[in-house]
Enzyme design. Structure first.
Site, short mmCIF file in Angstrom:
data_model
loop_
_atom_site.label_atom_id
_atom_site.label_comp_id
_atom_site.label_asym_id
_atom_site.label_seq_id
_atom_site.Cartn_x
_atom_site.Cartn_y
_atom_site.Cartn_z
N TRP A 359 0.82 -1.26 -0.01
CA TRP A 359 0.03 0.02 -0.13
C TRP A 359 0.91 1.35 -0.19
CZ3 TRP A 359 -2.19 2.57 5.00
CH2 TRP A 359 -1.10 2.42 6.03
N ASP A 360 2.07 1.15 0.02
CA ASP A 360 2.94 2.33 0.05
C ASP A 360 2.91 3.27 -0.84
OD1 ASP A 360 4.02 -0.29 1.18
OD2 ASP A 360 5.84 0.83 2.04
N GLU A 498 0.96 -3.68 11.97
CA GLU A 498 1.23 -5.12 11.87
C GLU A 498 1.62 -5.83 13.04
OE1 GLU A 498 4.20 -5.40 8.66
OE2 GLU A 498 2.67 -5.29 7.27
N LYS A 619 3.05 -0.95 15.94
CA LYS A 619 4.32 -0.84 14.99
C LYS A 619 4.17 0.64 14.32
CE LYS A 619 6.35 -3.18 10.92
NZ LYS A 619 6.09 -4.24 9.86
C1 BGC Z 1 4.75 -1.85 7.07
C2 BGC Z 1 3.85 -1.85 5.85
C3 BGC Z 1 4.36 -1.56 4.67
C4 BGC Z 1 5.75 -2.54 4.41
C5 BGC Z 1 6.41 -2.35 3.01
C6 BGC Z 1 6.06 -2.91 6.69
O1 BGC Z 1 7.00 -3.00 7.56
O2 BGC Z 1 4.45 -2.39 8.36
O3 BGC Z 1 2.81 -0.83 6.32
O4 BGC Z 1 3.76 -1.49 3.65
O5 BGC Z 1 6.49 -2.72 5.45
O6 BGC Z 1 6.97 -1.01 3.30
#
Ligand code: BGC
Length: 804
Positions: A359-360, A498, A619
């Site tokens: 989703w970045d 997460e 997180k």
């Molecule tokens: C984050 C996610 C992100 C992913 C990729 C993870 O550590 O919690 O939000 O999309 O990294 O950057």
């Protein structure tokens, strides 16, 4: 022009930081990227040369003690860098075997060049000067080049030069993945094309993607073609030319290696190897000519993408922001427009997260929307092409509409891993992060924001509306009626945080009524209903017919968008999810004292046999994402629609509450928190902004940047300057400004694109100056500054005083 904010200079060779530098010195053009590894290096624990083709994936299966896992990886393609030398009587050049007199590595952001200068003395007392330059061509996406200059300072004799293409590489860039299969390539051809040119063609073993590289190497002494002997070396997956040339003291040997790279997925090609061969033969004669066309392409990009800052105290901020823009444009560039690629969380800079798309882009598009919106459009089309897969995934989960995967790669199926390794405990742990269905709100949000910034009704017509409707449909179905509460609920999902994957006492993973998810679902439904009113009648009819969208279904969307449940704490604060309030407070002090770095509390707790699911900790921003994405007004309207009320003072308390309970285990976290504090506490916001700036250059997550940059944080940091501190918003068909510069910022300038207009923006703490840069063909632009509207005609400037 002060060159400093354009240069990243390293004055020493530091083996322990080489991996990080390789990631930060990656050169790319949106089509392929190559890490900034030394040309003489190979993967040896210090160096990790890697070349990645945008969207170049392959799948492999691994048997992990009986459990078979399948992963799709961004493939490390053949290394085109090898270009090295040996002096008569010495071994091949190795920095660690000579005495350096001078060492300098420079990343030139303005021209997109990587430069290295080494002066050294060898065991026999011979002093030599070595200069290297490298580019990955920004205009001709198939081209890259290297130049190696050698000057014998106090000796004369023979030099042997080796130039190679090495397809023996594997994916081994991430230690955590080392037990997983990493051999993705099979060699098809390794041969000499002519006296100067080599060809290597490989194929990925599962996706059957063919990649061909050709290398043309030429030697010049004092600018004239050099007399030399030549030898061909061949091994499985490897082909090299060795040239021997005689030099006299002070003479300048320049070796120019021009490389071409083609793949079977390219447009306008016959066959990759044929094209690579032909392009190498017909590439411009001299390296310098290629450098100048490449640098010009960068100048043109910078005109659109740069921002200039005046800081109260000059420091590295400006340079780092440029580095972030630089890496963004190397990952997605005008070359992406014609490709089928998404924007990977870690750039095409390494193998972390296997080059997957998360989703970045939510943090990346806002910058692009106002600068190079054609890139956003191209990347949104990556999603649209995968709509059939998303529909299938929704169906399999028992829902209509479209459910996009949390991690996306080649064909749009879910690529999240099923197991991940906790390096702290050595245990493989079930990975349920794909329950982050909120990606389906992010995609809708991105479509809507792109449309707000561009008014691109053609995109909406052909692609955007269809996706919005399918996403609305999915969310309406995710919402289940709770007759006792007379509200709709969304159960069994994960929010952006997460660390919370489920309830400690429930076997099934997932959480209920994650506030961010529920409210964004409502937001999507509102936009789904709205887009119906924006479409021309014939397209509306077409879509309603194809999607079988009945009035009753639309009425249901409306109903869900008014009766979704949100969970509040007893004091009226939005709860991260149902049950969060009952979790234990976490012993932050104790853990900080015990572990130096507590960013990754998930790993720490798992290694202790505990789980974050028991605690009030996160997180990254979760509830606070709402304040990042939605204006206070929009949030109030949504809550009112649902029949909830939130006192304005509650926003501040909510920010405070969750910020205190966040470990910032994702670099995205700082972006969101800096944003939500921008108007509340400028000093704290700037502190967090500065931390985001350091995410990659200082590798704050401890060793992750070498596996790939964090593109969301990079773009997000630039967007903090571009939008958070300027109060730029695109909504309701209007461009809004509400500047509130941090004290550290004296002046900020950039030009932004809004609909068909190009506007020069110049902000100081006291004034906002807007200049219309568009042609007379387009009408004046209405803009709103702190709620007051004004009209900006083309070629005119308006200066608006900004009181306190
Ligand atoms: C984050 C996610 C992100 C992913 C990729 C993870 O550590 O919690 O939000 O999309 O990294 O950057």
């Amino acid at each position: 022009m002060n060159p400093e904010p354009w240069l990243f200079t390293y004055e020493d060779f530091a083996p322990e930081r080489e991996g990080l530098r390789e990631a930060l010195c990656t050169l790319g053009n949106g089509y392929f990227a190559t890490r900034g590894a030394a040309p003489e290096s190979h993967a040896d624990g210090t160096h990790y040369p890697g070349t990645y083709l945008a969207g170049g994936y392959n799948r492999l299966t691994t048997d992990l003690s009986g459990q078979v896992v399948e992963n799709e990886d961004l493939v490390n393609m053949p290394n085109w860098l090898p270009l090295t030398f040996r002096l008569e009587g010495e071994d091949w050049f190795d920095l660690r075997a000579v005495t350096p007199l001078e060492y300098r590595q420079v990343l030139d952001l303005a021209r997109g060049l990587l430069l290295r200068t080494v002066r050294f003395v060898d065991a026999r007392g011979r002093r030599t000067r070595l200069e290297q330059r490298r580019f990955v061509h920004m205009r001709d996406k198939h081209l890259a080049g290297q130049e190696m200059v050698l000057v014998p300072e106090n000796w004369s004799g023979q030099v042997r030069v080796r130039s190679a293409l090495d397809g023996r590489v594997i994916n081994a860039g991430v230690p955590r993945y080392q037990r997983l299969q990493g051999r993705h390539l099979r060699t098809l051809v390794a041969e000499e094309v002519d006296a100067q040119t080599l060809l290597l063609e490989v194929e990925t073993v599962q996706s059957r993607l063919t990649v061909a590289e050709a290398a043309r190497t030429r030697l010049f002494v004092e600018g004239a073609p050099a007399e030399h002997s030549r030898e061909l070396l061949k091994e499985e997956g490897y082909v090299a030319h060795e040239f021997t040339v005689s030099l006299t003291e002070g003479q300048r040997l320049a070796v120019e290696k021009v490389v071409t790279l083609y793949s079977s997925r390219d447009h306008a090609v016959s066959e990759a190897a044929m094209e690579a061969r032909h392009a190498a033969r017909t590439a411009p004669e001299r390296f310098e000519d290629l450098v100048s066309t490449h640098a010009q392409a960068w100048t043109h990009l910078w005109r659109r993408a740069d921002l200039t800052l005046e800081l109260a105290e000059p420091n590295g901020t400006h340079r780092v922001l440029r580095l972030h823009i630089f890496h963004l444009l190397q990952t997605v560039s005008p070359h992406s427009i014609d490709q089928d690629v998404g924007v990977p969380a870690r750039g095409w800079h390494g193998e972390a997260y296997r080059g997957h798309i998360f989703w970045d882009e939510l943090f990346i598009f806002p910058f692009l929307n106002l600068r190079l919106p054609a890139l956003t459009r191209a990347i949104l089309r990556y999603r649209h092409r995968r709509l059939p897969q998303a529909r299938q995934a929704a169906r399999e989960a028992g829902h209509p509409g479209a459910m996009f995967p949390w991690q996306s790669g080649s064909n749009g199926r879910e690529e999240s891993q099923s197991l991940h390794l906790n390096p702290r405990s050595g245990r493989w742990v079930a990975d349920v992060t794909s329950l982050q269905r909120h990606i389906n709100a992010a995609i809708a949000y991105n479509i809507w924001q792109y449309y707000q910034a561009t008014a691109d009704s053609e995109f909406l017509y052909f692609h955007g509306a269809e996706m919005l409707l399918e996403l609305s449909r999915f969310w309406a179905s995710m919402a289940q009626w709770n007759p006792a509460l007379k509200r709709y609920e969304i159960k069994g999902v994960m929010g952006p945080d997460e660390y919370h994957t489920g309830y400690p006492d429930r076997a099934e993973p997932g959480l209920d009524n994650n506030t961010y998810t529920n409210l964004m679902a409502v937001w999507v439904l509102c936009k789904g209903l709205k887009v119906l009113r924006l479409l021309p009648a014939e397209r509306l009819q077409e879509l309603r017919e194809t999607l079988r969208l009945e009035d009753s279904e639309l009425a249901h969307w409306d109903e869900v968008s008014r009766r979704m449940r949100l969970v509040f704490h007893a004091d009226g604060m939005l709860s991260q999810f149902e049950g969060y309030e009952q979790l234990q407070e976490f012993d932050w002090e104790g853990y900080r004292a015990r572990y130096k770095d507590i960013h990754r509390l998930d790993r720490i707790l798992e290694a202790e046999g505990d789980t974050p699911n028991r605690y009030k900790l996160s997180k990254q921003a979760d509830v606070l994402m709402l304040f990042y994405l939605l204006s206070a007004e929009e949030l109030r309207e949504l809550l009112e629609r649902l029949g909830y009320r939130m006192e304005p003072e509650m926003i501040g308390r909510t920010v405070e509450y969750y910020l205190q309970r966040t470990s910032h285990g994702s670099t995205l976290s700082g972006v969101v928190h800096a944003w939500v504090l921008a108007r509340r506490d400028r000093a704290a916001s700037w502190r967090l902004f500065s931390e985001v700036l350091h995410s990659d250059i200082s590798d704050v997550q401890g060793g992750t940047t070498q596996e790939g940059i964090h593109l969301g944080a990079m773009a997000g940091s630039v967007d903090l300057i571009q939008r958070a501190y300027t109060g730029i918003e695109v909504r309701g068909g209007m461009l809004h400004f509400n500047p509130y510069l941090p004290e550290e910022l004296r002046r900020l300038r950039f030009s932004l694109r809004y609909h068909k207009h190009l506007v020069d923006v110049d902000i100081t703490p006291d004034t906002l100056r807007l200049t219309g840069l568009w042609s007379d063909q387009e009408p004046a632009l209405d803009v709103c500054v702190r709620g007051k509207c004004l009209r900006l005609p083309p070629h005119e400037t308006r200066t608006i005083p900004l009181g306190p």
